[in-house]
Design an enzyme around this catalytic site. Structure first.
Site, short mmCIF file in Angstrom:
data_model
loop_
_atom_site.label_atom_id
_atom_site.label_comp_id
_atom_site.label_asym_id
_atom_site.label_seq_id
_atom_site.Cartn_x
_atom_site.Cartn_y
_atom_site.Cartn_z
N ILE A 108 0.85 -1.18 0.00
CA ILE A 108 0.00 0.00 0.00
C ILE A 108 0.89 1.23 0.00
O ILE A 108 1.92 1.27 0.69
CB ILE A 108 -0.96 0.02 1.21
CG1 ILE A 108 -1.92 1.21 1.12
CG2 ILE A 108 -0.22 -0.02 2.53
CD1 ILE A 108 -3.06 1.17 2.12
N ILE A 140 4.97 -1.15 2.84
CA ILE A 140 4.60 0.25 2.65
C ILE A 140 5.39 0.77 1.46
O ILE A 140 6.63 0.72 1.44
CB ILE A 140 4.90 1.09 3.90
CG1 ILE A 140 4.23 0.46 5.15
CG2 ILE A 140 4.42 2.53 3.69
CD1 ILE A 140 2.74 0.27 5.04
N LYS A 141 4.67 1.28 0.45
CA LYS A 141 5.33 1.77 -0.77
C LYS A 141 5.75 3.22 -0.58
O LYS A 141 4.93 4.08 -0.27
CB LYS A 141 4.39 1.65 -1.97
CG LYS A 141 4.14 0.22 -2.40
CD LYS A 141 3.19 0.14 -3.59
CE LYS A 141 3.90 0.43 -4.89
NZ LYS A 141 3.00 0.21 -6.05
N ILE A 142 7.03 3.46 -0.79
CA ILE A 142 7.61 4.80 -0.70
C ILE A 142 8.32 5.09 -2.02
O ILE A 142 9.11 4.27 -2.49
CB ILE A 142 8.60 4.91 0.47
CG1 ILE A 142 7.89 4.63 1.80
CG2 ILE A 142 9.27 6.29 0.50
CD1 ILE A 142 8.82 4.61 3.01
#
Length: 369
Positions: A108, A140-142
């Site tokens: 996400i 967690i998409k960064i």
């Protein structure tokens, strides 16, 4: 079960689905893809969620509840998206357990509007999503923007598993590898269990060819036109070469000895944009152990039906990849300008999709009320 996909995963490639929706979850489609098509992970992004919310009635009940509560659109979007991510994570939990946490992952994304903001805000968003989803198998998409590199390090240092997204250039990828190593070193110093921290680096593929092909066609010479459809695979292969250099380093070996897992290269945007290219181009040509290929369902189906996955197709192509890059430069393609344009466009597209998602959600909340 597709024999082609079994061959692909037998080569050590993890297949992740580049899509998620409430309808896919409630219909059992995701479970079927895990069972029948070797899917071992899921990625999402604002564009995917915007599309999911605009179709069908799967979100109606939750929208009504959110409307009754009078929540603002920011809280609503996180309530809806994290619900889907938790559900998908639960579907994939058996895969997560069977692979000791390497696969079975669901991604996400942080608010894309933070991509060029301070790292502090991105880290705060990453912490919030990690807490909201509350599943060990979330990523967690960064984004790999310059501004977000410190956030990648900090998130990993705190034990948050990260999918680094929107990588186009080899130089930026090396910076991502540095951020990853530093994050793990800080996590080790803090006494965290490194075996619980996973990361992938999402290197975008098809968009690279789309941008470069456009420039080659503008140049128009026979030499330029002959290079169409070759740049993306070459770029990805050289990214893997950079990864191998890091994995061979003493710095990584020390982290590995402490229990760390590699930050696997992930080939993103692998659906071909040019219909003249084989549907499985960015799968067939990017096969090697220890990688992830995240596919839209259409590309997954093509791989199941058409793919020919026999042996490593990355390492034997290193020399050809360097030759391709040299030829692109020779005909007048400016690599640095290409990757700069692609990153800017990528951020802009995700921000536009996020804005669209908020607008759609606000409209749906009004209707539900």
């Amino acid at each position: 079960m597709s024999e082609n996909l079994k061959r692909l995963t037998g080569q050590g490639v993890s297949i992740w689905l580049d899509d998620i929706s409430r309808e896919r979850l409630r219909s059992g489609n995701l479970e079927a893809l895990v069972r029948d098509k070797q899917v071992t992970g899921v990625t999402s992004n604002p564009t995917i969620f915007a599309a999911a919310l605009s179709k069908g009635d799967a979100y109606d009940a939750q929208l009504r509840d959110l409307s009754v509560r009078g929540v603002d659109v920011g809280e609503a979007v996180r309530a809806i998206t994290t619900y889907d991510i938790r559900w998908a994570a639960d579907v994939l939990r058996p895969v997560f357990d069977a692979t000791d946490g390497v696969d079975g992952r669901v991604s996400i994304e942080v608010d894309p509007r933070l991509a060029t903001d301070t790292a502090e805000k991105t880290v705060a968003e990453a912490r919030a999503l990690w807490w909201l989803v509350n599943r060990p198998n979330v990523h967690i998409k960064i984004p790999a923007t310059v501004e977000s590199l410190p956030a990648i390090t900090q998130a990993l240092a705190e034990g948050i598993s990260v999918n680094v997204t929107l990588i186009f250039s080899l130089e930026r990828y090396r910076a991502v590898l540095e951020a990853w190593l530093t994050g793990l070193e800080q996590a080790k110093a803090a006494g965290l269990d490194l075996s619980k921290i996973e990361s992938v680096a999402s290197f975008f593929v098809s968009r690279f060819d789309t941008e470069i092909d456009k420039r080659l066609e503008k140049i128009g010479t026979p030499e330029a036109l002959a290079l169409r459809g070759k740049a993306a695979v070459a770029n990805a292969r050289l990214a893997f070469a950079a990864y191998e250099e890091v994995i061979a380093s003493e710095r990584w070996q020390a982290l590995k000895a402490a229990g760390a897992h590699p930050q696997r290269p992930l080939w993103a945007s692998t659906g071909v944009k040019n219909p003249d290219y084989p549907a499985t181009l960015y799968i067939d040509q990017l096969v090697t152990a220890g990688t992830v290929n995240t596919m839209p369902e259409k590309t997954l189906d093509a791989a199941a039906e058409q793919g020919s996955f026999v042996g490593d197709t990355i390492r034997p192509g290193y020399e050809e990849a360097w030759d391709t890059m040299a030829a692109l430069k020779q005909v007048g393609v400016d690599y640095d300008d290409v990757v700069r344009a692609l990153e800017d466009e990528g951020v802009e597209k995700f921000v536009a999709s996020w804005t669209e998602l908020l607008g759609t959600l606000e409209s749906e909340l009004d209707k539900a009320g």
